[in-house]
Motif scaffolding. Structure first.
Motif, PDB file in Angstrom:
ATOM      1  N   TYR A 166      46.354 126.038  96.073  1.00 61.42           N
ATOM      2  CA  TYR A 166      44.896 126.083  95.946  1.00 61.42           C
ATOM      3  C   TYR A 166      44.490 125.001  94.969  1.00 61.42           C
ATOM      4  O   TYR A 166      45.322 124.460  94.247  1.00 61.42           O
ATOM      5  CB  TYR A 166      44.418 127.456  95.440  1.00 61.42           C
ATOM      6  N   SER A 167      43.199 124.711  94.940  1.00 57.68           N
ATOM      7  CA  SER A 167      42.678 123.742  93.981  1.00 57.68           C
ATOM      8  C   SER A 167      41.646 124.421  93.092  1.00 57.68           C
ATOM      9  O   SER A 167      40.549 124.753  93.537  1.00 57.68           O
ATOM     10  CB  SER A 167      42.031 122.556  94.704  1.00 57.68           C
ATOM     11  N   MET A 168      42.021 124.623  91.848  1.00 53.12           N
ATOM     12  CA  MET A 168      41.097 125.219  90.885  1.00 53.12           C
ATOM     13  C   MET A 168      39.890 124.302  90.682  1.00 53.12           C
ATOM     14  O   MET A 168      38.760 124.776  90.535  1.00 53.12           O
ATOM     15  CB  MET A 168      41.801 125.476  89.544  1.00 53.12           C
ATOM     16  N   ALA A 169      40.118 122.991  90.709  1.00 48.73           N
ATOM     17  CA  ALA A 169      39.013 122.040  90.552  1.00 48.73           C
ATOM     18  C   ALA A 169      37.994 122.221  91.675  1.00 48.73           C
ATOM     19  O   ALA A 169      36.781 122.225  91.437  1.00 48.73           O
ATOM     20  CB  ALA A 169      39.543 120.604  90.530  1.00 48.73           C
ATOM     21  N   TRP A 170      38.466 122.373  92.920  1.00 54.18           N
ATOM     22  CA  TRP A 170      37.565 122.542  94.052  1.00 54.18           C
ATOM     23  C   TRP A 170      36.809 123.871  93.963  1.00 54.18           C
ATOM     24  O   TRP A 170      35.605 123.935  94.200  1.00 54.18           O
ATOM     25  CB  TRP A 170      38.311 122.441  95.379  1.00 54.18           C
ATOM     26  N   MET A 171      37.522 124.934  93.606  1.00 56.25           N
ATOM     27  CA  MET A 171      36.851 126.241  93.497  1.00 56.25           C
ATOM     28  C   MET A 171      35.763 126.192  92.426  1.00 56.25           C
ATOM     29  O   MET A 171      34.677 126.750  92.606  1.00 56.25           O
ATOM     30  CB  MET A 171      37.873 127.342  93.242  1.00 56.25           C
ATOM     31  N   HIS A 172      36.047 125.519  91.334  1.00 56.06           N
ATOM     32  CA  HIS A 172      35.058 125.338  90.271  1.00 56.06           C
ATOM     33  C   HIS A 172      33.873 124.535  90.809  1.00 56.06           C
ATOM     34  O   HIS A 172      32.708 124.894  90.611  1.00 56.06           O
ATOM     35  CB  HIS A 172      35.711 124.621  89.083  1.00 56.06           C
ATOM     36  N   HIS A 173      34.180 123.451  91.515  1.00 52.59           N
ATOM     37  CA  HIS A 173      33.145 122.542  92.012  1.00 52.59           C
ATOM     38  C   HIS A 173      32.221 123.211  93.030  1.00 52.59           C
ATOM     39  O   HIS A 173      30.998 123.172  92.892  1.00 52.59           O
ATOM     40  CB  HIS A 173      33.792 121.302  92.636  1.00 52.59           C
ATOM     41  N   LYS A 174      32.783 123.846  94.038  1.00 51.70           N
ATOM     42  CA  LYS A 174      31.958 124.446  95.094  1.00 51.70           C
ATOM     43  C   LYS A 174      31.149 125.627  94.574  1.00 51.70           C
ATOM     44  O   LYS A 174      30.118 125.956  95.142  1.00 51.70           O
ATOM     45  CB  LYS A 174      32.804 124.870  96.292  1.00 51.70           C
ATOM     46  N   GLY A 175      31.590 126.242  93.506  1.00 56.50           N
ATOM     47  CA  GLY A 175      30.856 127.373  92.937  1.00 56.50           C
ATOM     48  C   GLY A 175      29.699 126.972  92.037  1.00 56.50           C
ATOM     49  O   GLY A 175      28.939 127.829  91.589  1.00 56.50           O
ATOM     50  N   ARG A 176      29.557 125.680  91.759  1.00 55.41           N
ATOM     51  CA  ARG A 176      28.516 125.202  90.858  1.00 55.41           C
ATOM     52  C   ARG A 176      27.584 124.180  91.497  1.00 55.41           C
ATOM     53  O   ARG A 176      26.636 123.745  90.875  1.00 55.41           O
ATOM     54  CB  ARG A 176      29.155 124.579  89.611  1.00 55.41           C
ATOM     55  N   ASN A 177      27.874 123.790  92.702  1.00 51.16           N
ATOM     56  CA  ASN A 177      27.118 122.716  93.348  1.00 51.16           C
ATOM     57  C   ASN A 177      26.571 123.198  94.683  1.00 51.16           C
ATOM     58  O   ASN A 177      27.308 123.323  95.660  1.00 51.16           O
ATOM     59  CB  ASN A 177      28.012 121.482  93.520  1.00 51.16           C
ATOM     60  N   LYS A 178      25.263 123.439  94.699  1.00 48.20           N
ATOM     61  CA  LYS A 178      24.616 124.071  95.848  1.00 48.20           C
ATOM     62  C   LYS A 178      24.510 123.168  97.069  1.00 48.20           C
ATOM     63  O   LYS A 178      24.085 123.615  98.123  1.00 48.20           O
ATOM     64  CB  LYS A 178      23.229 124.571  95.437  1.00 48.20           C
ATOM     65  N   HIS A 179      24.915 121.913  96.953  1.00 51.07           N
ATOM     66  CA  HIS A 179      24.896 121.036  98.122  1.00 51.07           C
ATOM     67  C   HIS A 179      26.166 121.180  98.963  1.00 51.07           C
ATOM     68  O   HIS A 179      26.317 120.499  99.969  1.00 51.07           O
ATOM     69  CB  HIS A 179      24.708 119.569  97.696  1.00 51.07           C
ATOM     70  N   HIS A 180      27.043 122.082  98.592  1.00 54.36           N
ATOM     71  CA  HIS A 180      28.232 122.366  99.392  1.00 54.36           C
ATOM     72  C   HIS A 180      28.003 123.655 100.176  1.00 54.36           C
ATOM     73  O   HIS A 180      27.646 124.676  99.598  1.00 54.36           O
ATOM     74  CB  HIS A 180      29.474 122.522  98.498  1.00 54.36           C
ATOM     75  N   PHE A 181      28.210 123.596 101.481  1.00 52.42           N
ATOM     76  CA  PHE A 181      27.974 124.787 102.304  1.00 52.42           C
ATOM     77  C   PHE A 181      28.872 125.941 101.875  1.00 52.42           C
ATOM     78  O   PHE A 181      28.519 127.107 102.046  1.00 52.42           O
ATOM     79  CB  PHE A 181      28.130 124.474 103.796  1.00 52.42           C
ATOM     80  N   GLU A 182      30.017 125.635 101.276  1.00 52.20           N
ATOM     81  CA  GLU A 182      30.928 126.687 100.819  1.00 52.20           C
ATOM     82  C   GLU A 182      30.297 127.552  99.719  1.00 52.20           C
ATOM     83  O   GLU A 182      30.688 128.700  99.530  1.00 52.20           O
ATOM     84  CB  GLU A 182      32.243 126.077 100.312  1.00 52.20           C
ATOM     85  N   TYR A 183      29.349 126.998  98.990  1.00 47.85           N
ATOM     86  CA  TYR A 183      28.631 127.749  97.957  1.00 47.85           C
ATOM     87  C   TYR A 183      27.825 128.886  98.604  1.00 47.85           C
ATOM     88  O   TYR A 183      27.660 129.947  98.016  1.00 47.85           O
ATOM     89  CB  TYR A 183      27.682 126.802  97.215  1.00 47.85           C
ATOM     90  N   TRP A 184      27.329 128.617  99.810  1.00 48.75           N
ATOM     91  CA  TRP A 184      26.389 129.501 100.480  1.00 48.75           C
ATOM     92  C   TRP A 184      27.088 130.511 101.390  1.00 48.75           C
ATOM     93  O   TRP A 184      26.993 130.455 102.605  1.00 48.75           O
ATOM     94  CB  TRP A 184      25.364 128.674 101.259  1.00 48.75           C
ATOM     95  N   SER A 185      27.804 131.432 100.782  1.00 43.14           N
ATOM     96  CA  SER A 185      28.330 132.570 101.521  1.00 43.14           C
ATOM     97  C   SER A 185      28.098 133.803 100.657  1.00 43.14           C
ATOM     98  O   SER A 185      28.080 133.723  99.429  1.00 43.14           O
ATOM     99  CB  SER A 185      29.817 132.400 101.856  1.00 43.14           C
ATOM    100  N   ASP A 186      27.875 134.916 101.324  1.00 43.76           N
ATOM    101  CA  ASP A 186      27.591 136.147 100.592  1.00 43.76           C
ATOM    102  C   ASP A 186      28.070 137.338 101.423  1.00 43.76           C
ATOM    103  O   ASP A 186      28.348 137.218 102.618  1.00 43.76           O
ATOM    104  CB  ASP A 186      26.089 136.258 100.301  1.00 43.76           C
ATOM    105  N   TYR A 187      28.101 138.461 100.779  1.00 47.38           N
ATOM    106  CA  TYR A 187      28.537 139.698 101.412  1.00 47.38           C
ATOM    107  C   TYR A 187      27.434 140.208 102.328  1.00 47.38           C
ATOM    108  O   TYR A 187      26.284 140.384 101.906  1.00 47.38           O
ATOM    109  CB  TYR A 187      28.856 140.728 100.317  1.00 47.38           C
ATOM    110  N   ASN A 188      27.772 140.433 103.592  1.00 48.41           N
ATOM    111  CA  ASN A 188      26.825 140.955 104.567  1.00 48.41           C
ATOM    112  C   ASN A 188      26.938 142.477 104.572  1.00 48.41           C
ATOM    113  O   ASN A 188      28.011 143.020 104.856  1.00 48.41           O
ATOM    114  CB  ASN A 188      27.138 140.369 105.949  1.00 48.41           C
ATOM    115  N   LEU A 189      25.843 143.157 104.270  1.00 49.65           N
ATOM    116  CA  LEU A 189      25.857 144.619 104.186  1.00 49.65           C
ATOM    117  C   LEU A 189      26.146 145.286 105.530  1.00 49.65           C
ATOM    118  O   LEU A 189      26.699 146.381 105.561  1.00 49.65           O
ATOM    119  CB  LEU A 189      24.526 145.132 103.627  1.00 49.65           C
ATOM    120  N   GLU A 190      25.785 144.633 106.624  1.00 50.12           N
ATOM    121  CA  GLU A 190      26.017 145.219 107.941  1.00 50.12           C
ATOM    122  C   GLU A 190      27.464 145.053 108.395  1.00 50.12           C
ATOM    123  O   GLU A 190      28.077 146.001 108.874  1.00 50.12           O
ATOM    124  CB  GLU A 190      25.072 144.596 108.963  1.00 50.12           C
TER     125      GLU A 190
END
Length: 188
Positions: free
Chosen positions: A70-94
Motif C-alpha cells: 500500500y502507499s501511505m502517501a497516497w492514502m494521505h493524499h486522496k483523503g485531503r484533496n477533494k479533486h480526487h474521485f477516491e475522496y468521494w466515497s461514503d457509506y450507503n445506508l441502503e
C-alpha cells in the motif's frame, strides 16, 4: 540516483505540476482553488516517501506500494484533496457498502486540470492533447467512480482531445456561470 538527486527531482516535479495546475485552474475560473492544489504533497507524510521512491519515470507511490503493499502517501493524499474521485466515497445506508458519490463540479474541474497538467509534465515535449483521455480510458475499467462524475470528466477529456484547450476551458467557464446562476436562484 543519490538522495540529493531524488530530493531535487521530486521537489521539481511536484512544484512544476502544481504550477501547471494553477495555470489551468485560472483558465477554468477556479484560480483560488488552483492555488491550494496539492499542498499536502509537501507534508512529511507525502514528501518523504516521494523522495525515497522517486525515479523520475513513475509515481513514487508505486515504489511504496511495491515495498509495503500500500502507499501511505497516497492514502494521505486522496483523503485531503477533494479533486480526487477516491475522496468521494461514503457509506450507503441502503446497500450497507462504501460507494462512490457524485463530485461537486468545481472539483471535477480541478481533477480535469490536474490530469491535463500531469500529462504535460510527465510527457514533456511529446505531450498531445489526446494524452489525458488516453490515460483515463486505459484505466477506466478499474475505477470506482460515480457515473455522473465519470461522464462529466470524460466529456471534458473528449472535448480537449477533439477541440483543444481554448474551447474546453471556455465551455468549463460557461458551465460554472450556469451553475452559479442556478445556485443563486435557489438561494433567493
Amino acid at each position: 540516483m543519490n538522495f540529493f538527486q531524488r530530493l531535487a527531482g521530486h521537489f521539481w516535479t511536484v512544484t512544476r505540476h502544481r504550477h501547471q495546475v494553477m495555470v489551468h485552474c485560472a483558465k477554468a475560473g477556479i484560480f483560488w482553488q488552483g492555488l491550494r492544489h496539492d499542498w499536502s504533497k509537501y507534508s512529511p507524510t507525502e514528501f518523504i516517501p516521494g523522495v525515497k521512491y522517486y525515479t523520475g519515470k513513475r509515481s513514487p507511490n508505486e515504489g511504496e506500494r511495491e515495498k509495503y503493499g500500500y502507499s501511505m502517501a497516497w492514502m494521505h493524499h486522496k483523503g485531503r484533496n477533494k479533486h480526487h474521485f477516491e475522496y468521494w466515497s461514503d457509506y450507503n445506508l441502503e446497500t450497507k457498502r462504501n460507494e462512490p458519490v457524485e463530485m461537486p463540479y468545481n472539483y471535477v474541474i480541478e481533477m480535469f486540470c490536474d490530469r491535463v497538467a500531469a500529462s504535460k509534465i510527465y510527457n514533456g515535449k511529446n505531450y498531445k492533447q489526446t494524452d489525458p483521455l488516453t490515460y483515463f480510458s486505459r484505466r477506466k475499467p478499474h475505477r470506482s467512480i460515480h457515473i455522473k462524475t465519470r461522464e462529466e470528466l470524460e466529456k471534458l477529456l473528449v472535448m480537449l482531445a477533439e477541440k483543444g484547450e481554448e474551447e474546453t476551458f471556455r465551455y468549463i467557464r460557461q458551465q460554472r456561470k450556469k451553475q452559479k446562476g442556478a445556485k443563486k436562484k435557489t438561494n433567493e
